[in-house]
Enzyme design. Structure first.
Site, PDB file in Angstrom:
ATOM      1  N   LEU A 145       8.430   4.814   6.370  1.00 36.23           N
ATOM      2  CA  LEU A 145       7.973   4.881   7.765  1.00 36.23           C
ATOM      3  C   LEU A 145       9.187   5.038   8.660  1.00 36.23           C
ATOM      4  CD1 LEU A 145       5.362   1.969   8.193  1.00 36.23           C
ATOM      5  CD2 LEU A 145       4.882   4.416   8.313  1.00 36.23           C
ATOM      6  N   HIS A 146       9.145   6.018   9.558  1.00 35.65           N
ATOM      7  CA  HIS A 146      10.261   6.142  10.491  1.00 35.65           C
ATOM      8  C   HIS A 146       9.902   6.832  11.795  1.00 35.65           C
ATOM      9  CE1 HIS A 146      10.356  10.282   9.069  1.00 35.65           C
ATOM     10  NE2 HIS A 146      11.132  10.567  10.096  1.00 35.65           N
ATOM     11  N   ARG A 147       8.758   7.512  11.874  1.00 29.49           N
ATOM     12  CA  ARG A 147       8.453   8.280  13.078  1.00 29.49           C
ATOM     13  C   ARG A 147       8.200   7.350  14.268  1.00 29.49           C
ATOM     14  NH1 ARG A 147       8.048  13.561  12.939  1.00 29.49           N
ATOM     15  NH2 ARG A 147       7.988  14.579  10.903  1.00 29.49           N
ATOM     16  N   ARG A 150      15.772   2.837  11.962  1.00 30.66           N
ATOM     17  CA  ARG A 150      14.928   2.756  13.162  1.00 30.66           C
ATOM     18  C   ARG A 150      13.787   1.758  12.939  1.00 30.66           C
ATOM     19  NH1 ARG A 150      14.033   6.632  17.260  1.00 30.66           N
ATOM     20  NH2 ARG A 150      12.335   5.996  18.630  1.00 30.66           N
ATOM     21  N   ASP A 174       5.252   8.981   6.533  1.00 29.21           N
ATOM     22  CA  ASP A 174       5.044   9.796   7.734  1.00 29.21           C
ATOM     23  C   ASP A 174       6.094  10.906   7.814  1.00 29.21           C
ATOM     24  OD1 ASP A 174       7.286   8.314   8.425  1.00 29.21           O
ATOM     25  OD2 ASP A 174       6.330   7.241  10.081  1.00 29.21           O
TER      26      ASP A 174
END
Length: 380
Positions: free
Chosen positions: A215-217, A250, A293
């Protein structure tokens, strides 16, 4: 005798390096008559997440490091343009080659176009049709600026034709990211070795199954309620299947900022530090399923024929769904968990390998570019 053509190749983030590595090799043979100059914008750079890729992919250090760092989209784009223009003035390239859809891709394409230098765009034509994604804006504008557009799937070609790009400027070459995957896959370590490096030996016994999560968006991790819901769903999934979760910087920062780190305290959810490219390949190729994502992971799991659930409402890579092993799961935790349990029950979707995802896409790019350069020179 010096080579007659000079191409500046721009990278800005880790996926760019994976795409650029085979392109630099494809242009290297003397018969291509192309000199490549690697420029790193520094849009994303740290030793953990970026520097190690140069070693793994056997890339030489960039000739120019713009070191723009993080900023708002507008400031970052403007700063890349400001720092890239002197590079063009110093090197006088024949063309500028950009890959993907990050801010630096658009910034360097726009700078080159304003300097009357042709732009070559690899991975052109991808569309999510979601203008809330900054990457979508970058894709659309870069494609309008490009002289040559290299598509990775048939939908990319169709999109460009529909948007008025002349057919002779479009080349369907396949996926350069898969060139790197196929070349590096034999060197990927086992999940057991990866976990041992992270001091998690024994978390997954040999031969057992697991899910891999990335997950990073910003649309998933910046909004605390959405991030909480997704992490909570993954904790529930871990009751049925151990979950490995390499934490993007992030995502890690947002979990801390929103006070959600405690959600990760689950016995069958293992958080890992940022992983090398080879480690991620090793984790992906042995996973029972991947939840992500990331656009690149959608492509990589399709090439590996590993069931993938995309935690978004759309994808700019529809071939991974229509032909590959990917499915759009959205962000509703109940839907995500139901799809995960279907994969556990029925084995999931293996799909097929899309056309030209065969390890030779970069050679097609180099051949088409060389032909274009020679034709252009003859006309001049």
């Amino acid at each position: 005798m010096s080579r007659p053509y000079r191409i500046i190749c721009v990278v800005a983030a880790r996926p760019n390096l994976v795409k650029m590595a085979p392109l630099l090799r494809a242009f290297a043979p003397p018969e291509t008559q192309v000199e490549t100059i690697l420029v790193h914008s520094g849009q994303h750079y740290d030793v953990e997440m970026d520097g190690q890729f140069f070693d793994t992919l056997q890339l030489q250090a960039p000739a120019f490091q713009l070191a723009v760092g993080s900023a708002s989209h507008a400031v970052q784009t403007a700063e890349v343009m400001r720092r890239f223009e002197p590079v063009l003035e110093q090197t006088l390239p024949t063309a500028v080659l950009v890959v993907g859809d990050v801010n630096s891709t658009l910034a360097c394409a726009l700078t080159a176009a304003k300097c009357n230098i042709p732009v070559l765009h690899v991975e052109a034509g991808l569309r999510s049709y979601d203008r809330a994604m900054p990457e979508e804006i970058n894709r659309v504008l870069t494609d309008q600026l490009a002289e040559l557009l290299f598509t990775s799937e048939v939908s990319g070609t169709s999109n460009l034709l529909r948007e008025g790009v002349p057919a002779h400027r479009i080349h369907f070459v396949g996926n350069v990211m898969i060139d790197t995957l196929l070349a590096q896959l034999p060197f990927a370590p086992s999940p057991t070795d990866v976990l041992r490096q992270a001091n998690l030996a024994g978390f997954i016994p040999d031969g057992s199954s697991y899910a891999l999560l990335t997950l990073h968006r910003p649309s998933n991790v910046d909004e605390p309620q959405r991030l909480r819901a997704l992490i909570t769903a993954m904790v529930k999934l871990s009751d049925d299947l151990p979950v490995l979760f390499p934490l993007h910087p992030r995502t890690r920062d947002m979990l801390r900022r929103h006070g959600l780190v405690g959600l990760l305290d689950a016995p069958r959810l293992a958080c890992l530090p940022p992983q090398s490219y080879l480690n991620m390949l090793g984790l992906m190729k042995n996973a029972s399923m991947v939840l992500t994502d990331s656009g690149g992971v959608q492509e990589e799991t399709t090439a590996l024929r590993i069931p993938c659930l995309t935690l978004r409402d759309n994808t700019e890579r529809p071939v991974t769904v229509s032909e590959g092993s990917n499915a759009i799961a959205g962000r509703d935790p109940s839907v995500i968990l139901a799809l995960c349990r279907d994969i556990l029950r029925y084995g999931g979707k293996a799909g097929s390998i899309p056309q030209y995802w065969d390890g030779h896409a970069a050679h097609r790019v180099a051949q088409a570019t060389t032909n274009w350069l020679q034709t252009r020179r003859e006309r001049c």
